[in-house]
Design a protein around this motif. Structure first.
Motif, PDB file in Angstrom:
ATOM      1  N   PHE A 145       0.835  -1.215   0.000  1.00  0.00           N
ATOM      2  CA  PHE A 145       0.000   0.000   0.000  1.00  0.00           C
ATOM      3  C   PHE A 145       0.864   1.258   0.000  1.00  0.00           C
ATOM      4  CE2 PHE A 145      -2.069  -3.273   2.665  1.00  0.00           C
ATOM      5  CZ  PHE A 145      -3.177  -3.546   1.864  1.00  0.00           C
ATOM      6  N   CYS A 146       0.380   2.295  -0.694  1.00  0.00           N
ATOM      7  CA  CYS A 146       0.978   3.630  -0.623  1.00  0.00           C
ATOM      8  C   CYS A 146      -0.156   4.633  -0.486  1.00  0.00           C
ATOM      9  CB  CYS A 146       1.756   3.949  -1.893  1.00  0.00           C
ATOM     10  SG  CYS A 146       3.318   3.070  -1.960  1.00  0.00           S
ATOM     11  N   THR A 147       0.171   5.851  -0.076  1.00  0.00           N
ATOM     12  CA  THR A 147      -0.872   6.877  -0.023  1.00  0.00           C
ATOM     13  C   THR A 147      -1.283   7.221  -1.453  1.00  0.00           C
ATOM     14  OG1 THR A 147       0.306   7.717   1.886  1.00  0.00           O
ATOM     15  CG2 THR A 147      -1.426   9.136   0.971  1.00  0.00           C
ATOM     16  N   ARG A 148      -0.282   7.517  -2.289  1.00  0.00           N
ATOM     17  CA  ARG A 148      -0.497   7.707  -3.720  1.00  0.00           C
ATOM     18  C   ARG A 148       0.789   7.304  -4.430  1.00  0.00           C
ATOM     19  NH1 ARG A 148       2.265  12.475  -4.908  1.00  0.00           N
ATOM     20  NH2 ARG A 148       1.512  12.528  -7.038  1.00  0.00           N
ATOM     21  N   LYS A 149       0.700   6.990  -5.724  1.00  0.00           N
ATOM     22  CA  LYS A 149       1.900   6.542  -6.439  1.00  0.00           C
ATOM     23  C   LYS A 149       2.809   7.728  -6.762  1.00  0.00           C
ATOM     24  CE  LYS A 149       2.842   2.915  -7.897  1.00  0.00           C
ATOM     25  NZ  LYS A 149       3.625   1.843  -7.201  1.00  0.00           N
ATOM     26  N   CYS A 150       4.107   7.582  -6.484  1.00  0.00           N
ATOM     27  CA  CYS A 150       5.077   8.582  -6.925  1.00  0.00           C
ATOM     28  C   CYS A 150       5.249   8.416  -8.443  1.00  0.00           C
ATOM     29  CB  CYS A 150       6.408   8.380  -6.217  1.00  0.00           C
ATOM     30  SG  CYS A 150       6.260   8.418  -4.424  1.00  0.00           S
ATOM     31  N   ASP A 151       5.634   9.499  -9.120  1.00  0.00           N
ATOM     32  CA  ASP A 151       5.602   9.483 -10.587  1.00  0.00           C
ATOM     33  C   ASP A 151       6.645   8.564 -11.233  1.00  0.00           C
ATOM     34  OD1 ASP A 151       3.542  11.195 -10.418  1.00  0.00           O
ATOM     35  OD2 ASP A 151       4.605  12.970 -11.152  1.00  0.00           O
ATOM     36  N   TYR A 152       7.676   8.164 -10.478  1.00  0.00           N
ATOM     37  CA  TYR A 152       8.757   7.360 -11.064  1.00  0.00           C
ATOM     38  C   TYR A 152       8.667   5.893 -10.663  1.00  0.00           C
ATOM     39  CZ  TYR A 152      10.497   7.763  -6.317  1.00  0.00           C
ATOM     40  OH  TYR A 152      10.618   7.702  -4.956  1.00  0.00           O
ATOM     41  N   CYS A 153       7.669   5.551  -9.833  1.00  0.00           N
ATOM     42  CA  CYS A 153       7.730   4.274  -9.128  1.00  0.00           C
ATOM     43  C   CYS A 153       7.124   3.120  -9.903  1.00  0.00           C
ATOM     44  CB  CYS A 153       7.021   4.398  -7.788  1.00  0.00           C
ATOM     45  SG  CYS A 153       7.036   2.836  -6.882  1.00  0.00           S
ATOM     46  N   ALA A 154       7.928   2.042 -10.036  1.00  0.00           N
ATOM     47  CA  ALA A 154       7.424   0.837 -10.701  1.00  0.00           C
ATOM     48  C   ALA A 154       7.320  -0.329  -9.729  1.00  0.00           C
ATOM     49  CB  ALA A 154       8.339   0.477 -11.856  1.00  0.00           C
ATOM     50  N   PHE A 155       7.561  -0.069  -8.423  1.00  0.00           N
ATOM     51  CA  PHE A 155       7.361  -1.147  -7.431  1.00  0.00           C
ATOM     52  C   PHE A 155       5.873  -1.463  -7.363  1.00  0.00           C
ATOM     53  CE2 PHE A 155      11.158   0.900  -5.428  1.00  0.00           C
ATOM     54  CZ  PHE A 155      12.010  -0.156  -5.655  1.00  0.00           C
ATOM     55  N   TYR A 156       5.561  -2.705  -7.006  1.00  0.00           N
ATOM     56  CA  TYR A 156       4.138  -3.004  -6.900  1.00  0.00           C
ATOM     57  C   TYR A 156       3.560  -2.414  -5.604  1.00  0.00           C
ATOM     58  CZ  TYR A 156      -0.374  -4.920  -6.295  1.00  0.00           C
ATOM     59  OH  TYR A 156      -1.722  -4.994  -6.094  1.00  0.00           O
ATOM     60  N   SER A 157       2.619  -1.525  -5.748  1.00  0.00           N
ATOM     61  CA  SER A 157       1.863  -1.019  -4.595  1.00  0.00           C
ATOM     62  C   SER A 157       0.572  -0.429  -5.118  1.00  0.00           C
ATOM     63  CB  SER A 157       2.660   0.036  -3.822  1.00  0.00           C
ATOM     64  OG  SER A 157       2.848   1.178  -4.615  1.00  0.00           O
ATOM     65  N   GLU A 158      -0.425  -0.362  -4.239  1.00  0.00           N
ATOM     66  CA  GLU A 158      -1.733   0.188  -4.606  1.00  0.00           C
ATOM     67  C   GLU A 158      -1.997   1.410  -3.729  1.00  0.00           C
ATOM     68  OE1 GLU A 158      -4.038  -1.199  -6.711  1.00  0.00           O
ATOM     69  OE2 GLU A 158      -3.255  -3.221  -7.033  1.00  0.00           O
ATOM     70  N   GLY A 180       9.376  -3.742   3.933  1.00  0.00           N
ATOM     71  CA  GLY A 180       9.529  -2.726   2.879  1.00  0.00           C
ATOM     72  C   GLY A 180       8.255  -2.609   2.069  1.00  0.00           C
ATOM     73  N   GLY A 181       8.336  -1.841   0.989  1.00  0.00           N
ATOM     74  CA  GLY A 181       7.080  -1.678   0.235  1.00  0.00           C
ATOM     75  C   GLY A 181       7.291  -0.967  -1.072  1.00  0.00           C
ATOM     76  N   GLY A 182       6.208  -0.350  -1.508  1.00  0.00           N
ATOM     77  CA  GLY A 182       5.064   0.183  -0.787  1.00  0.00           C
ATOM     78  C   GLY A 182       5.535   1.095   0.356  1.00  0.00           C
ATOM     79  N   ASN A 183       4.594   1.405   1.178  1.00  0.00           N
ATOM     80  CA  ASN A 183       4.905   2.241   2.323  1.00  0.00           C
ATOM     81  C   ASN A 183       4.400   1.583   3.603  1.00  0.00           C
ATOM     82  OD1 ASN A 183       5.279   4.196   4.248  1.00  0.00           O
ATOM     83  ND2 ASN A 183       3.645   5.534   3.471  1.00  0.00           N
ATOM     84  N   LEU A 201      10.011   3.723   6.085  1.00  0.00           N
ATOM     85  CA  LEU A 201       8.920   4.670   6.354  1.00  0.00           C
ATOM     86  C   LEU A 201       9.050   5.841   5.403  1.00  0.00           C
ATOM     87  CD1 LEU A 201       8.977   4.894  10.289  1.00  0.00           C
ATOM     88  CD2 LEU A 201       7.432   3.514   8.884  1.00  0.00           C
ATOM     89  N   ASN A 202       7.931   6.418   5.002  1.00  0.00           N
ATOM     90  CA  ASN A 202       7.982   7.679   4.277  1.00  0.00           C
ATOM     91  C   ASN A 202       8.068   8.806   5.307  1.00  0.00           C
ATOM     92  OD1 ASN A 202       7.864   6.366   1.878  1.00  0.00           O
ATOM     93  ND2 ASN A 202       5.967   7.297   1.176  1.00  0.00           N
ATOM     94  N   PRO A 203       8.608   9.972   4.926  1.00  0.00           N
ATOM     95  CA  PRO A 203       8.813  11.037   5.930  1.00  0.00           C
ATOM     96  C   PRO A 203       7.553  11.369   6.713  1.00  0.00           C
ATOM     97  CG  PRO A 203       9.867  11.626   3.859  1.00  0.00           C
ATOM     98  CD  PRO A 203       9.123  10.352   3.594  1.00  0.00           C
ATOM     99  N   GLY A 228       7.304  13.597  -8.107  1.00  0.00           N
ATOM    100  CA  GLY A 228       5.908  13.348  -7.721  1.00  0.00           C
ATOM    101  C   GLY A 228       5.809  12.733  -6.342  1.00  0.00           C
ATOM    102  N   ARG A 229       6.675  13.205  -5.418  1.00  0.00           N
ATOM    103  CA  ARG A 229       6.641  12.674  -4.050  1.00  0.00           C
ATOM    104  C   ARG A 229       5.538  13.343  -3.244  1.00  0.00           C
ATOM    105  NH1 ARG A 229       8.955   8.244  -2.335  1.00  0.00           N
ATOM    106  NH2 ARG A 229       9.525   9.120  -0.318  1.00  0.00           N
ATOM    107  N   ASN A 230       5.079  12.651  -2.252  1.00  0.00           N
ATOM    108  CA  ASN A 230       4.058  13.162  -1.346  1.00  0.00           C
ATOM    109  C   ASN A 230       4.655  14.151  -0.349  1.00  0.00           C
ATOM    110  OD1 ASN A 230       1.366  12.872  -1.060  1.00  0.00           O
ATOM    111  ND2 ASN A 230       1.455  11.121   0.324  1.00  0.00           N
TER     112      ASN A 230
END
Ligand code: SF4
Length: 374
Positions: free
Chosen positions: A19-32, A70-73, A102-104, A137-139
Protein backbone atom coordinates in the motif's frame (compact mmCIF):
# COMPACT_ATOMS: atom_id res chain seq x y z
CA UNK A 1 6.99 -26.37 4.47
CA UNK A 2 9.33 -24.19 2.39
CA UNK A 3 10.99 -26.25 -0.34
CA UNK A 4 14.79 -26.13 -0.50
CA UNK A 5 15.52 -24.51 2.91
CA UNK A 6 19.07 -25.24 4.05
CA UNK A 7 18.99 -25.54 7.84
CA UNK A 8 22.74 -25.13 8.24
CA UNK A 9 22.61 -21.48 7.08
CA UNK A 10 20.68 -18.52 8.55
CA UNK A 11 17.34 -17.35 7.16
CA UNK A 12 16.13 -13.75 6.84
CA UNK A 13 12.61 -12.49 6.30
CA UNK A 14 11.35 -9.80 3.93
CA UNK A 15 7.79 -8.47 4.18
CA UNK A 16 6.33 -6.51 1.25
CA UNK A 17 3.62 -4.02 2.19
CA UNK A 18 1.59 -3.34 -0.97
CA UNK A 19 0.00 0.00 0.00
CA UNK A 20 0.98 3.63 -0.62
CA UNK A 21 -0.87 6.88 -0.02
CA UNK A 22 -0.50 7.71 -3.72
CA UNK A 23 1.90 6.54 -6.44
CA UNK A 24 5.08 8.58 -6.93
CA UNK A 25 5.60 9.48 -10.59
CA UNK A 26 8.76 7.36 -11.06
CA UNK A 27 7.73 4.27 -9.13
CA UNK A 28 7.42 0.84 -10.70
CA UNK A 29 7.36 -1.15 -7.43
CA UNK A 30 4.14 -3.00 -6.90
CA UNK A 31 1.86 -1.02 -4.59
CA UNK A 32 -1.73 0.19 -4.61
CA UNK A 33 -2.95 3.61 -3.48
CA UNK A 34 -4.82 2.73 -0.28
CA UNK A 35 -7.82 4.90 -1.20
CA UNK A 36 -8.50 2.72 -4.26
CA UNK A 37 -8.42 -0.57 -2.27
CA UNK A 38 -11.49 -2.18 -0.67
CA UNK A 39 -11.96 -0.94 2.89
CA UNK A 40 -10.92 -4.13 4.68
CA UNK A 41 -7.76 -4.59 2.56
CA UNK A 42 -5.26 -3.92 5.35
CA UNK A 43 -6.87 -6.36 7.77
CA UNK A 44 -7.25 -9.07 5.10
CA UNK A 45 -3.63 -8.55 4.03
CA UNK A 46 -2.43 -8.81 7.64
CA UNK A 47 -4.45 -12.00 8.21
CA UNK A 48 -2.77 -13.76 5.27
CA UNK A 49 0.66 -12.34 6.03
CA UNK A 50 0.59 -13.39 9.70
CA UNK A 51 -0.55 -16.90 8.68
CA UNK A 52 2.42 -17.14 6.30
CA UNK A 53 4.80 -15.97 9.01
CA UNK A 54 3.42 -18.45 11.57
CA UNK A 55 3.66 -21.33 9.07
CA UNK A 56 7.31 -20.46 8.41
CA UNK A 57 7.99 -20.12 12.16
CA UNK A 58 6.63 -23.66 12.64
CA UNK A 59 8.92 -24.91 9.89
CA UNK A 60 12.08 -22.95 10.76
CA UNK A 61 11.77 -23.03 14.59
CA UNK A 62 14.68 -20.59 15.07
CA UNK A 63 15.06 -16.80 15.12
CA UNK A 64 15.41 -15.13 11.72
CA UNK A 65 18.73 -13.44 11.19
CA UNK A 66 17.19 -10.18 9.96
CA UNK A 67 13.72 -8.87 9.20
CA UNK A 68 12.99 -6.09 6.70
CA UNK A 69 9.54 -4.58 6.21
CA UNK A 70 9.53 -2.73 2.88
CA UNK A 71 7.08 -1.68 0.24
CA UNK A 72 5.06 0.18 -0.79
CA UNK A 73 4.91 2.24 2.32
CA UNK A 74 4.88 0.18 5.54
CA UNK A 75 4.16 3.39 7.48
CA UNK A 76 0.60 3.24 6.15
CA UNK A 77 -0.06 0.21 8.37
CA UNK A 78 0.52 2.26 11.52
CA UNK A 79 3.12 1.53 14.20
CA UNK A 80 0.83 -0.97 16.00
CA UNK A 81 0.62 -3.23 12.95
CA UNK A 82 4.36 -2.95 12.25
CA UNK A 83 4.88 -4.13 15.83
CA UNK A 84 2.44 -7.04 15.30
CA UNK A 85 4.42 -8.21 12.25
CA UNK A 86 7.79 -8.05 14.00
CA UNK A 87 6.40 -9.73 17.14
CA UNK A 88 4.94 -12.56 15.00
CA UNK A 89 8.28 -13.01 13.26
CA UNK A 90 10.12 -13.04 16.60
CA UNK A 91 8.23 -16.07 17.98
CA UNK A 92 11.47 -18.07 18.31
CA UNK A 93 13.67 -15.12 19.30
CA UNK A 94 14.62 -11.61 18.20
CA UNK A 95 16.45 -11.08 14.91
CA UNK A 96 19.85 -9.38 14.96
CA UNK A 97 18.35 -6.52 12.94
CA UNK A 98 14.73 -5.51 12.24
CA UNK A 99 14.17 -2.64 9.78
CA UNK A 100 11.06 -0.88 8.50
CA UNK A 101 10.93 1.54 5.61
CA UNK A 102 8.92 4.67 6.35
CA UNK A 103 7.98 7.68 4.28
CA UNK A 104 8.81 11.04 5.93
CA UNK A 105 5.16 11.77 6.75
CA UNK A 106 4.99 8.53 8.78
CA UNK A 107 7.92 9.39 11.03
CA UNK A 108 6.24 10.90 14.09
CA UNK A 109 7.23 11.81 17.65
CA UNK A 110 5.75 8.46 18.67
CA UNK A 111 8.51 6.54 16.83
CA UNK A 112 10.11 5.38 20.10
CA UNK A 113 7.05 3.15 20.64
CA UNK A 114 8.77 0.87 18.09
CA UNK A 115 12.03 0.57 20.01
CA UNK A 116 12.54 -2.91 21.43
CA UNK A 117 10.81 -4.15 18.29
CA UNK A 118 12.61 -2.45 15.38
CA UNK A 119 16.33 -1.74 15.51
CA UNK A 120 16.56 0.25 12.31
CA UNK A 121 14.47 2.68 10.21
CA UNK A 122 14.95 3.50 6.54
CA UNK A 123 13.36 6.75 5.44
CA UNK A 124 12.72 7.62 1.79
CA UNK A 125 13.74 11.28 1.74
CA UNK A 126 14.92 11.28 -1.93
CA UNK A 127 15.58 15.04 -1.96
CA UNK A 128 15.24 18.18 0.14
CA UNK A 129 14.66 20.34 -2.93
CA UNK A 130 11.00 21.24 -3.58
CA UNK A 131 11.45 21.31 -7.38
CA UNK A 132 13.10 17.87 -7.41
CA UNK A 133 10.40 16.49 -5.10
CA UNK A 134 7.76 17.82 -7.51
CA UNK A 135 9.53 16.26 -10.52
CA UNK A 136 9.56 12.92 -8.69
CA UNK A 137 5.91 13.35 -7.72
CA UNK A 138 6.64 12.67 -4.05
CA UNK A 139 4.06 13.16 -1.35
CA UNK A 140 6.47 14.60 1.19
CA UNK A 141 7.58 18.24 1.21
CA UNK A 142 10.98 19.63 2.20
CA UNK A 143 9.46 20.62 5.52
CA UNK A 144 8.01 17.20 6.37
CA UNK A 145 11.29 15.59 5.30
CA UNK A 146 13.32 17.85 7.60
CA UNK A 147 10.91 17.09 10.43
CA UNK A 148 11.40 13.33 9.87
CA UNK A 149 15.19 13.73 9.73
CA UNK A 150 15.25 15.67 12.94
CA UNK A 151 13.04 13.11 14.78
CA UNK A 152 15.25 10.24 13.58
CA UNK A 153 18.47 12.01 14.48
CA UNK A 154 17.25 12.26 18.08
CA UNK A 155 15.93 8.69 18.20
CA UNK A 156 17.47 5.49 19.53
CA UNK A 157 17.34 3.73 16.13
CA UNK A 158 20.08 3.07 13.64
CA UNK A 159 18.77 4.68 10.47
CA UNK A 160 19.17 5.18 6.75
CA UNK A 161 18.09 7.96 4.39
CA UNK A 162 17.50 7.31 0.67
CA UNK A 163 18.54 9.95 -1.88
CA UNK A 164 17.64 9.91 -5.58
CA UNK A 165 19.98 11.78 -7.88
CA UNK A 166 20.39 12.59 -11.60
CA UNK A 167 16.84 13.94 -11.65
CA UNK A 168 16.00 16.07 -14.73
CA UNK A 169 16.40 19.76 -13.88
CA UNK A 170 18.78 19.01 -11.00
CA UNK A 171 22.40 20.22 -11.08
CA UNK A 172 25.36 18.45 -9.47
CA UNK A 173 25.46 21.28 -6.91
CA UNK A 174 21.80 20.59 -6.07
CA UNK A 175 22.64 16.91 -5.58
CA UNK A 176 25.57 17.76 -3.30
CA UNK A 177 23.31 20.14 -1.35
CA UNK A 178 20.92 17.22 -0.77
CA UNK A 179 23.75 15.05 0.49
CA UNK A 180 25.07 17.79 2.80
CA UNK A 181 21.60 18.64 4.08
CA UNK A 182 20.72 15.04 4.87
CA UNK A 183 24.16 14.17 6.26
CA UNK A 184 23.88 17.13 8.67
CA UNK A 185 21.32 15.01 10.60
CA UNK A 186 23.98 12.25 10.92
CA UNK A 187 22.26 9.13 9.58
CA UNK A 188 24.57 6.12 9.97
CA UNK A 189 23.66 4.98 6.46
CA UNK A 190 22.84 6.73 3.17
CA UNK A 191 21.57 5.13 -0.05
CA UNK A 192 22.37 7.20 -3.14
CA UNK A 193 20.63 6.07 -6.34
CA UNK A 194 20.26 7.44 -9.87
CA UNK A 195 16.67 8.04 -10.92
CA UNK A 196 15.57 5.22 -13.18
CA UNK A 197 12.95 5.69 -15.87
CA UNK A 198 10.57 2.74 -15.77
CA UNK A 199 8.04 1.76 -18.41
CA UNK A 200 4.47 2.68 -17.59
CA UNK A 201 5.31 5.44 -15.06
CA UNK A 202 4.02 9.03 -15.48
CA UNK A 203 7.64 10.25 -15.34
CA UNK A 204 8.60 8.60 -18.61
CA UNK A 205 6.00 10.50 -20.63
CA UNK A 206 6.91 13.82 -19.03
CA UNK A 207 10.70 14.00 -18.54
CA UNK A 208 13.82 12.89 -20.39
CA UNK A 209 16.72 11.03 -18.69
CA UNK A 210 19.85 13.15 -18.36
CA UNK A 211 21.94 10.50 -20.16
CA UNK A 212 24.48 7.93 -19.01
CA UNK A 213 27.52 10.20 -19.18
CA UNK A 214 25.86 12.85 -17.00
CA UNK A 215 24.61 10.17 -14.61
CA UNK A 216 28.19 9.05 -14.12
CA UNK A 217 29.14 12.65 -13.27
CA UNK A 218 26.40 12.83 -10.62
CA UNK A 219 27.56 9.51 -9.19
CA UNK A 220 31.26 10.44 -9.13
CA UNK A 221 30.55 13.77 -7.44
CA UNK A 222 28.10 12.26 -4.90
CA UNK A 223 30.37 9.32 -4.08
CA UNK A 224 33.29 11.68 -3.45
CA UNK A 225 31.21 13.91 -1.18
CA UNK A 226 29.85 10.96 0.80
CA UNK A 227 33.36 9.60 1.32
CA UNK A 228 34.55 13.04 2.49
CA UNK A 229 31.69 13.01 5.00
CA UNK A 230 32.99 9.75 6.48
CA UNK A 231 30.68 7.23 4.79
CA UNK A 232 32.25 4.06 3.41
CA UNK A 233 31.09 3.07 -0.07
CA UNK A 234 30.28 -0.59 0.66
CA UNK A 235 27.82 -1.32 -2.16
CA UNK A 236 27.20 0.37 -5.52
CA UNK A 237 24.38 2.53 -4.11
CA UNK A 238 25.01 2.29 -0.37
CA UNK A 239 27.23 4.10 2.13
CA UNK A 240 27.66 3.48 5.84
CA UNK A 241 29.58 4.75 8.83
CA UNK A 242 31.49 2.17 10.89
CA UNK A 243 29.11 -0.53 12.22
CA UNK A 244 26.11 0.88 10.34
CA UNK A 245 25.86 -1.40 7.30
CA UNK A 246 22.45 -2.87 6.53
CA UNK A 247 22.75 -6.52 7.55
CA UNK A 248 19.57 -7.46 5.71
CA UNK A 249 20.79 -6.07 2.38
CA UNK A 250 24.09 -7.87 2.87
CA UNK A 251 22.12 -11.13 2.99
CA UNK A 252 20.82 -10.36 -0.54
CA UNK A 253 24.21 -9.27 -1.83
CA UNK A 254 25.88 -12.48 -0.70
CA UNK A 255 22.93 -14.59 -1.81
CA UNK A 256 22.09 -15.73 1.70
CA UNK A 257 18.75 -17.34 2.42
CA UNK A 258 15.67 -15.14 2.68
CA UNK A 259 11.94 -15.75 2.62
CA UNK A 260 9.75 -13.00 1.16
CA UNK A 261 6.05 -12.58 1.97
CA UNK A 262 3.52 -10.13 0.53
CA UNK A 263 2.45 -9.41 -3.08
CA UNK A 264 5.33 -9.87 -5.53
CA UNK A 265 7.87 -10.67 -2.78
CA UNK A 266 10.70 -13.03 -3.71
CA UNK A 267 12.42 -15.74 -1.70
CA UNK A 268 15.74 -17.42 -2.28
CA UNK A 269 16.62 -20.45 -0.18
CA UNK A 270 19.18 -23.22 -0.48
CA UNK A 271 22.91 -22.88 -0.88
CA UNK A 272 24.74 -24.62 -3.74
CA UNK A 273 21.57 -24.85 -5.85
CA UNK A 274 19.11 -22.19 -4.73
CA UNK A 275 15.34 -22.31 -5.02
CA UNK A 276 13.70 -19.06 -6.04
CA UNK A 277 10.08 -18.33 -5.13
CA UNK A 278 7.72 -15.50 -5.87
CA UNK A 279 4.44 -14.53 -4.27
CA UNK A 280 1.33 -13.62 -6.25
CA UNK A 281 2.00 -10.26 -7.90
CA UNK A 282 -1.22 -8.43 -7.08
CA UNK A 283 -3.01 -7.71 -3.83
CA UNK A 284 -6.22 -9.41 -4.97
CA UNK A 285 -4.27 -12.47 -6.17
CA UNK A 286 -2.29 -12.60 -2.93
CA UNK A 287 -5.43 -12.45 -0.83
CA UNK A 288 -6.85 -15.51 -2.58
CA UNK A 289 -3.63 -17.53 -3.07
CA UNK A 290 -0.32 -16.07 -1.82
CA UNK A 291 2.33 -18.29 -3.44
CA UNK A 292 2.65 -18.12 -7.20
CA UNK A 293 5.88 -19.71 -8.48
CA UNK A 294 8.68 -21.90 -7.21
CA UNK A 295 11.74 -22.24 -9.48
CA UNK A 296 14.67 -24.50 -8.60
CA UNK A 297 17.89 -22.99 -10.00
CA UNK A 298 20.72 -25.05 -11.47
CA UNK A 299 24.21 -24.75 -9.96
CA UNK A 300 25.25 -22.43 -12.84
CA UNK A 301 22.17 -20.22 -12.38
CA UNK A 302 22.82 -20.02 -8.63
CA UNK A 303 26.43 -19.03 -9.27
CA UNK A 304 25.38 -16.37 -11.79
CA UNK A 305 22.93 -14.95 -9.25
CA UNK A 306 25.72 -14.94 -6.65
CA UNK A 307 28.11 -13.14 -9.02
CA UNK A 308 25.46 -10.58 -9.91
CA UNK A 309 24.92 -9.60 -6.30
CA UNK A 310 28.35 -10.10 -4.70
CA UNK A 311 30.10 -7.88 -7.27
CA UNK A 312 27.88 -4.99 -6.18
CA UNK A 313 29.74 -4.89 -2.85
CA UNK A 314 33.13 -3.41 -2.02
CA UNK A 315 33.98 -6.66 -0.16
CA UNK A 316 33.30 -8.55 -3.40
CA UNK A 317 33.86 -12.29 -3.51
CA UNK A 318 35.85 -14.15 -0.87
CA UNK A 319 37.81 -16.82 -2.74
CA UNK A 320 37.63 -19.21 0.17
CA UNK A 321 33.87 -18.64 0.56
CA UNK A 322 33.45 -19.25 -3.18
CA UNK A 323 35.35 -22.54 -2.98
CA UNK A 324 33.30 -23.68 0.03
CA UNK A 325 30.03 -22.82 -1.67
CA UNK A 326 30.65 -23.81 -5.28
CA UNK A 327 33.46 -26.37 -4.90
CA UNK A 328 35.72 -24.68 -7.47
CA UNK A 329 38.79 -22.47 -7.49
CA UNK A 330 37.80 -18.85 -8.27
CA UNK A 331 41.04 -18.00 -10.13
CA UNK A 332 40.85 -21.11 -12.30
CA UNK A 333 37.25 -20.35 -13.25
CA UNK A 334 37.45 -16.58 -13.75
CA UNK A 335 41.18 -15.80 -14.21
CA UNK A 336 41.01 -15.54 -18.00
CA UNK A 337 37.89 -13.33 -17.88
CA UNK A 338 39.43 -10.99 -15.29
CA UNK A 339 42.37 -10.34 -17.63
CA UNK A 340 39.88 -8.71 -20.06
CA UNK A 341 38.62 -6.17 -17.49
CA UNK A 342 40.24 -2.70 -17.28
CA UNK A 343 42.81 -2.81 -14.45
CA UNK A 344 41.51 0.26 -12.61
CA UNK A 345 38.08 -1.42 -12.28
CA UNK A 346 38.98 -4.17 -9.83
CA UNK A 347 41.08 -5.39 -6.91
CA UNK A 348 42.27 -8.98 -7.12
CA UNK A 349 44.18 -10.39 -4.14
CA UNK A 350 44.90 -13.96 -3.10
CA UNK A 351 41.86 -13.87 -0.78
CA UNK A 352 39.22 -11.82 -2.63
CA UNK A 353 38.07 -10.23 -5.88
CA UNK A 354 36.13 -6.96 -5.79
CA UNK A 355 35.34 -3.94 -7.93
CA UNK A 356 36.58 -0.38 -7.42
CA UNK A 357 34.32 2.66 -7.94
CA UNK A 358 35.49 2.73 -11.58
CA UNK A 359 34.30 -0.88 -11.79
CA UNK A 360 30.94 0.00 -10.23
CA UNK A 361 30.42 2.44 -13.11
CA UNK A 362 30.61 -0.46 -15.61
CA UNK A 363 29.16 -3.11 -13.34
CA UNK A 364 26.63 -4.52 -15.85
CA UNK A 365 29.32 -5.02 -18.46
CA UNK A 366 31.69 -6.71 -15.96
CA UNK A 367 29.00 -9.12 -14.77
CA UNK A 368 28.10 -10.11 -18.35
CA UNK A 369 31.78 -10.46 -19.20
CA UNK A 370 32.52 -12.71 -16.20
CA UNK A 371 29.32 -14.76 -16.45
CA UNK A 372 30.34 -15.91 -19.94
CA UNK A 373 32.29 -18.79 -18.40
CA UNK A 374 29.14 -20.20 -16.74
S1 SF4 B 1 6.13 5.68 -1.59
FE1 SF4 B 1 7.71 4.30 -2.41
S2 SF4 B 1 6.64 2.46 -3.09
FE2 SF4 B 1 5.07 4.07 -2.78
S3 SF4 B 1 4.80 4.96 -4.79
FE3 SF4 B 1 6.36 6.19 -3.76
S4 SF4 B 1 8.34 5.26 -4.32
FE4 SF4 B 1 6.71 3.80 -4.84
Amino acid sequence: MMEGLDRSHPLSLYIHVPFCTRKCDYCAFYSEPLASCPQDSISRYLDILLKEIHALNDDWKKPYRTIFIGGGNPGILGYGNIRRIVEAASEHGRPEEATAELNPENVTEDIESLSGCLTRISVGIQSLDETTLRTLGRNASRLSSIRALSILSGSSFRWNADIITAVPGESIDDALRDIDGIASFSPGHISYYCLSFEEGTPLIGREKPIGEEMEREFLRAGWKRLRELGYKHYEVSNFAKEGERCMHSEVYWHLGQYAGFGPGAESSVGWREAVSMRENETLSGYLSSPMLTCTPLTAAETEEEFLLTALRTSDGISKEGYRERFGRDFDSVYGSRIRGIPKESYRNSSSSFSLTEEGFLILDWIILHMAMVL
